[in-house]
Motif scaffolding. Structure first.
Motif, PDB file in Angstrom:
ATOM      1  N   VAL A 115      19.467  56.882 -20.994  1.00 23.18           N
ATOM      2  CA  VAL A 115      19.249  57.439 -19.655  1.00 23.18           C
ATOM      3  C   VAL A 115      20.332  58.457 -19.304  1.00 23.18           C
ATOM      4  N   LYS A 116      19.895  59.563 -18.696  1.00 22.82           N
ATOM      5  CA  LYS A 116      20.823  60.551 -18.158  1.00 22.82           C
ATOM      6  C   LYS A 116      20.814  60.476 -16.630  1.00 22.82           C
ATOM      7  N   VAL A 117      21.977  60.716 -16.039  1.00 25.65           N
ATOM      8  CA  VAL A 117      22.115  60.649 -14.585  1.00 25.65           C
ATOM      9  C   VAL A 117      22.350  62.056 -14.031  1.00 25.65           C
ATOM     10  N   TYR A 118      21.643  62.362 -12.950  1.00 25.77           N
ATOM     11  CA  TYR A 118      21.811  63.642 -12.257  1.00 25.77           C
ATOM     12  C   TYR A 118      22.185  63.328 -10.812  1.00 25.77           C
ATOM     13  N   ILE A 119      23.289  63.898 -10.346  1.00 24.22           N
ATOM     14  CA  ILE A 119      23.750  63.686  -8.975  1.00 24.22           C
ATOM     15  C   ILE A 119      23.464  64.957  -8.179  1.00 24.22           C
ATOM     16  N   CYS A 120      22.640  64.830  -7.136  1.00 27.44           N
ATOM     17  CA  CYS A 120      22.295  65.996  -6.331  1.00 27.44           C
ATOM     18  C   CYS A 120      22.950  65.902  -4.957  1.00 27.44           C
ATOM     19  N   LYS A 168      30.638  60.833 -19.561  1.00 26.64           N
ATOM     20  CA  LYS A 168      30.568  62.102 -18.840  1.00 26.64           C
ATOM     21  C   LYS A 168      29.496  63.038 -19.388  1.00 26.64           C
ATOM     22  N   ASP A 169      29.220  62.946 -20.682  1.00 26.01           N
ATOM     23  CA  ASP A 169      28.216  63.827 -21.275  1.00 26.01           C
ATOM     24  C   ASP A 169      26.798  63.471 -20.850  1.00 26.01           C
ATOM     25  N   ARG A 170      26.640  62.316 -20.202  1.00 26.92           N
ATOM     26  CA  ARG A 170      25.307  61.895 -19.739  1.00 26.92           C
ATOM     27  C   ARG A 170      25.168  62.001 -18.216  1.00 26.92           C
ATOM     28  N   VAL A 171      26.168  62.583 -17.571  1.00 29.56           N
ATOM     29  CA  VAL A 171      26.130  62.754 -16.115  1.00 29.56           C
ATOM     30  C   VAL A 171      26.158  64.246 -15.788  1.00 29.56           C
ATOM     31  N   ASN A 172      25.204  64.691 -14.990  1.00 31.53           N
ATOM     32  CA  ASN A 172      25.095  66.099 -14.612  1.00 31.53           C
ATOM     33  C   ASN A 172      25.150  66.233 -13.096  1.00 31.53           C
ATOM     34  N   LEU A 173      25.847  67.261 -12.635  1.00 34.17           N
ATOM     35  CA  LEU A 173      25.921  67.525 -11.203  1.00 34.17           C
ATOM     36  C   LEU A 173      24.928  68.624 -10.821  1.00 34.17           C
ATOM     37  N   TRP A 174      24.025  68.296  -9.905  1.00 33.16           N
ATOM     38  CA  TRP A 174      23.107  69.287  -9.338  1.00 33.16           C
ATOM     39  C   TRP A 174      23.520  69.515  -7.877  1.00 33.16           C
ATOM     40  N   ILE A 175      24.717  70.008  -7.693  1.00 32.74           N
ATOM     41  CA  ILE A 175      25.256  70.216  -6.350  1.00 32.74           C
ATOM     42  C   ILE A 175      24.987  71.659  -5.913  1.00 32.74           C
TER      43      ILE A 175
END
Length: 557
Positions: A222-227, A249-256
């Motif tokens: 699972v990958k996590v995206y934080i918006c 950290k490589d599986r967490v993406n920031l969609w800010i």
């Protein structure tokens, strides 16, 4: 007034006024989508504030025939003088009134929206507006209900989409509520919105770190995206750079900072959405994205759960929750009453199975943790309304029982459409709380019957050849006394407050141009409250909360 009762040969135009925030606009859009599905013969114009409509214009233009955006603050305060401000306001009104509106419906309920509604030229007005005497007028029953119940307490059982639909007058033969688009495969992406409009409604970053850490640890693919918005960048960095998250950290993406259109386009059926803010959840519900909402502070799950089937909502059982925006709070006890371990367990089940298994939840979480939360699951009633069922605990608390009853009763009284739910199950403590309200039901029933009697006396006195003004005043004084006593009932029996508050708003908006018409309207309002008490009393009897027979009105007051 039902907005859809007016018949004509040509296509009618309905103007919807919704000048509040994006979340309310999204729920209004769901309601109009229902309207379009069931009544395609209507043309619908939206009047909304530019700052809230612009971010979701890509969606609004698909739902509404036309969107008119206004910015009343700019018109009034961005001008150099009063003349310029009035000129801007007139231009905005001209654009609205050029739409040849047959029915205008105000769903915003703010004072500014009420003024705006008063200035819109329409044959019929639904929802609040000001009359020539500068009195706020609300003529239709569902708007009176929303104003009296949603604005004043937390016992409203209706999702705001369904309330808006009822105010508009939609007859639901068709509904876009559906779970058929949900993928049966495992979710591979988790979109998280860990932010909200104020601190009451959101966890601190450290709690989200725990949830994200446990989720990534137990779900390797699972990958996590934080918006979030640009203002959330600092908090998002705090989550991303925490010690626990660093190995993943490589599986967490920031969609800010993504605009809502781009966010909407990026999310597909491989995503599960989890967050506090119902706005993002309601946006994604147009794509039938599975959601888990964590409702804290002022958030009311019954009103704001994303409008789709098989969504979930975690809410605290904290006694003071949900609170009101003006309530002061420094402890945020409700934040601690939703444990992070239950949250990540729910997320894990939804990622793998698209549903939450209660037995599995019971075996993986402590009974103490589970006793502090409610887990709601969205379903649909036979009349087409969204209904959230508390699925974690067999026994319902007193407020939950009353909300379910009110859902059935108000629907029946206002629309004559019958719907049904299972007889509730509750423990001894809840039974005692409910039983304590029975005397209040009897008293309110008696007061309503007296209200009917004295309203009828006024009508009979006026119809005489020589009516007595003294008698009319005497009977009117009795009605005032009844209203004062009803307020005391509301104070002593808070679970009955929605009925009393509705009666107060309805009586403040009696329709008629003479004393006879006003007295007749008062009679029918008292009759509705009497009917509600009678049905409520019968419901209490079926639940073994009352041992006496049905209440009868006393002979004097």
């Amino acid at each position: 007034m039902n907005a859809l009762k007016n018949e004509a040969d040509n296509k009618k135009t309905i103007a919807i006024i919704q000048t509040t925030r994006i979340g309310d606009l999204l729920q209004t859009s769901h309601a109009v989508k229902l309207l379009k599905e069931n009544h395609p013969e209507y043309r619908v114009v939206l009047v909304a504030r530019k700052k809230f409509a612009t971010p979701i214009m890509f969606l609004l233009e698909k739902v509404f025939d036309k969107v008119v955006t206004i910015e009343h603050k700019t018109a009034m305060f961005g001008a150099d003088n009063v003349r310029e401000a009035l000129s801007k306001l007139k231009k905005q009104l001209k654009e609205i009134n050029e739409q040849n509106i047959d029915v205008s419906i105000n769903l915003a309920f703010s004072k500014s929206a009420t003024y705006l509604h008063s200035l819109i030229e329409s044959s019929n007005k639904v929802g609040p507006y000001f009359n020539d005497l500068h009195e706020r007028v609300i003529t239709d029953r569902w708007s009176q209900y929303l104003y009296s119940t949603v604005m004043r307490g937390d016992l409203n059982p209706f999702n705001l989409v369904d309330l808006f639909s009822s105010i508009i007058g939609t007859t639901k033969k068709l509904t876009h509520l559906s779970n058929k688009d949900y993928s049966s495969e495992k979710k591979t992406n988790l979109l998280i919105h860990p932010f909200a409009s104020n601190e009451k409604k959101m966890w601190k970053a450290n709690r989200w770190v725990e949830v994200i850490y446990q989720t990534l640890k137990k779900n390797e693919n699972v990958k996590v995206y934080i918006c979030g918005s640009n203002q959330d960048q600092k908090s998002a960095d705090e989550i991303l750079n925490s010690e626990l998250i660093r190995p993943f950290k490589d599986r967490v993406n920031l969609w800010i900072g993504l605009d809502l259109k781009e966010l909407y386009s990026k999310v597909d059926s491989s995503f599960l959405f989890v967050g506090h803010d119902s706005m993002i959840g309601n946006l994604l519900s147009f794509k039938n994205i599975k959601t888990l909402t964590i409702s804290l502070g002022t958030v009311r799950p019954h009103e704001t759960t994303p409008y789709a089937l098989d969504n979930y909502n975690l809410a605290p059982k904290t006694e003071c929750a949900p609170c009101f925006p003006k309530d002061e709070c420094t402890e945020f006890k409700c934040h601690n009453d939703v444990p992070y371990n239950i949250t990540h367990q729910c997320i894990g089940q939804l990622l793998n199975n698209n549903k939450i298994n209660i037995e599995e939840l019971n075996s993986s979480c402590s009974s103490l943790s589970l006793s502090r939360v409610k887990l709601y699951h969205s379903d649909m009633l036979d009349n087409g309304d969204l209904y959230i069922r508390e699925s974690l605990h067999k026994d319902q608390d007193a407020k939950e029982v009353m909300r379910n009853f009110y859902h059935i009763a108000w629907t029946s009284i206002f629309t004559e459409i019958n719907t049904s739910m299972d007889i509730p199950s509750f423990n001894i403590q809840t039974k005692a709380q409910l039983s304590s309200q029975s005397k209040g039901i009897e008293t309110l029933y008696e007061l309503s019957e007296f209200g009917k009697k004295y309203s009828r006396y006024i009508i009979e006195e006026i119809s005489k050849n020589t009516p007595s003004l003294e008698e009319i005043r005497k009977f009117s004084a009795k009605l005032d006394e009844i209203d004062r006593l009803s307020d005391l009932v509301s104070t002593s029996y808070p679970l009955l407050a929605p009925v009393i508050d509705f009666a107060k708003v309805a009586k403040n908006n009696l329709q008629g141009n003479n004393l006879v018409k006003l007295s007749e309207a008062a009679f029918y309002t008292y009759n509705e409250i009497s009917l509600m008490c009678s049905v409520l009393y019968e419901f209490f009897e079926k639940c073994s909360l009352i041992n006496k027979s049905k209440p009868e009105a006393r002979e004097n007051i």
